[in-house]
Design a protein around this motif. Structure first.
Motif, PDB file in Angstrom:
ATOM      1  N   PRO A  15       0.813  -1.216   0.000  1.00 23.17           N
ATOM      2  CA  PRO A  15       0.000   0.000   0.000  1.00 23.17           C
ATOM      3  C   PRO A  15       0.850   1.270   0.000  1.00 23.17           C
ATOM      4  O   PRO A  15       2.058   1.222   0.221  1.00 23.17           O
ATOM      5  N   VAL A  16       0.194   2.388  -0.230  1.00 23.25           N
ATOM      6  CA  VAL A  16       0.808   3.700  -0.045  1.00 23.25           C
ATOM      7  C   VAL A  16       0.301   4.217   1.295  1.00 23.25           C
ATOM      8  O   VAL A  16      -0.906   4.300   1.513  1.00 23.25           O
ATOM      9  N   VAL A  17       1.216   4.543   2.199  1.00 19.34           N
ATOM     10  CA  VAL A  17       0.864   5.043   3.525  1.00 19.34           C
ATOM     11  C   VAL A  17       1.511   6.415   3.700  1.00 19.34           C
ATOM     12  O   VAL A  17       2.734   6.538   3.553  1.00 19.34           O
ATOM     13  N   ASP A 125      -5.342   7.053  -8.743  1.00 18.94           N
ATOM     14  CA  ASP A 125      -3.995   6.839  -9.276  1.00 18.94           C
ATOM     15  C   ASP A 125      -2.903   6.896  -8.214  1.00 18.94           C
ATOM     16  O   ASP A 125      -1.813   6.382  -8.416  1.00 18.94           O
ATOM     17  N   GLU A 126      -3.200   7.512  -7.075  1.00 23.70           N
ATOM     18  CA  GLU A 126      -2.218   7.604  -5.998  1.00 23.70           C
ATOM     19  C   GLU A 126      -2.257   6.390  -5.073  1.00 23.70           C
ATOM     20  O   GLU A 126      -1.439   6.254  -4.178  1.00 23.70           O
ATOM     21  N   CYS A 127      -3.203   5.510  -5.286  1.00 20.62           N
ATOM     22  CA  CYS A 127      -3.382   4.315  -4.462  1.00 20.62           C
ATOM     23  C   CYS A 127      -2.831   3.108  -5.214  1.00 20.62           C
ATOM     24  O   CYS A 127      -2.953   3.012  -6.428  1.00 20.62           O
ATOM     25  N   ARG A 128      -2.242   2.174  -4.499  1.00 24.33           N
ATOM     26  CA  ARG A 128      -1.705   0.974  -5.147  1.00 24.33           C
ATOM     27  C   ARG A 128      -2.486  -0.281  -4.766  1.00 24.33           C
ATOM     28  O   ARG A 128      -2.039  -1.387  -5.011  1.00 24.33           O
ATOM     29  N   CYS A 148     -10.361   6.446  -0.560  1.00 22.79           N
ATOM     30  CA  CYS A 148     -10.081   6.883  -1.935  1.00 22.79           C
ATOM     31  C   CYS A 148     -11.288   7.518  -2.610  1.00 22.79           C
ATOM     32  O   CYS A 148     -11.159   8.557  -3.258  1.00 22.79           O
ATOM     33  N   GLY A 149     -12.448   6.930  -2.466  1.00 20.13           N
ATOM     34  CA  GLY A 149     -13.636   7.466  -3.132  1.00 20.13           C
ATOM     35  C   GLY A 149     -13.977   8.863  -2.657  1.00 20.13           C
ATOM     36  O   GLY A 149     -14.132   9.783  -3.454  1.00 20.13           O
TER      37      GLY A 149
END
Length: 167
Positions: A15-17, A125-128, A148-149
């Motif tokens: 993940p991106v944290v 796009d910033e989430c993996r 994200c939403g």
């Protein structure tokens, strides 16, 4: 055994944290525990095959399937039918260090077959992260509506109102 939830755990282990990419499977102990919890070997070769399978499946879920990489994971693996009375089971045989990685790949293919187009990356796009769209309409776009939403909807709203002339 690897099921859909375990597949999502594997895919979502990077993940991106706080804006920085993480790899939860970089922690040997955490990955060894994950392997044991899912019935796999936890020695060094098995762990490396799991990381390889995870990385390949992340690429495959985002775009073109890297067939050569998947073939390398699946080489030498066989499924053999076993009959016990009225029960038919398929037993998986192959190199012991690859078996959990193979199960991960087989589960990914099973999801792709049974739920085509429903396993996909988050629309942010910033989430993996990845998600399995279980909605009837197959319209879920984000891994989480709460994070994200809402974040993307708020950002789009701000952009619209910022560029709107005052009346």
């Amino acid at each position: 055994m690897i099921d859909e939830e375990a597949l999502l755990e594997a895919l979502n282990s990077t993940p991106v944290v706080d804006g920085r990419p993480q790899d939860r499977w970089a922690d040997e102990d955490a990955l060894r525990q994950w392997a044991r919890e899912h019935g796999g070997a936890d020695d060094a070769p098995a762990i490396e095959w799991l990381r390889t399978a995870r990385d390949v499946l992340q690429v495959a879920t985002r775009g073109p399937v890297p067939e050569a990489d998947l073939r390398r994971i699946l080489t030498g693996v066989q499924q053999v039918p076993e009959v016990d009375g009225s029960t038919l089971r398929w037993r998986l045989y192959g190199p012991p260090e690859r078996m959990l990685a193979v199960e991960l790949v087989l589960t990914w293919y099973d999801v792709q077959t049974r739920r085509p187009g429903r396993l996909r990356p988050c629309g942010n796009d910033e989430c993996r992260l990845f998600h399995l769209d279980r909605s009837r309409a197959n319209t879920a776009r984000w891994c989480s509506m709460k994070t994200c939403g809402n974040r993307l909807k708020a950002r789009r709203h701000q952009e619209r109102t910022r560029h709107k002339p005052a009346t």
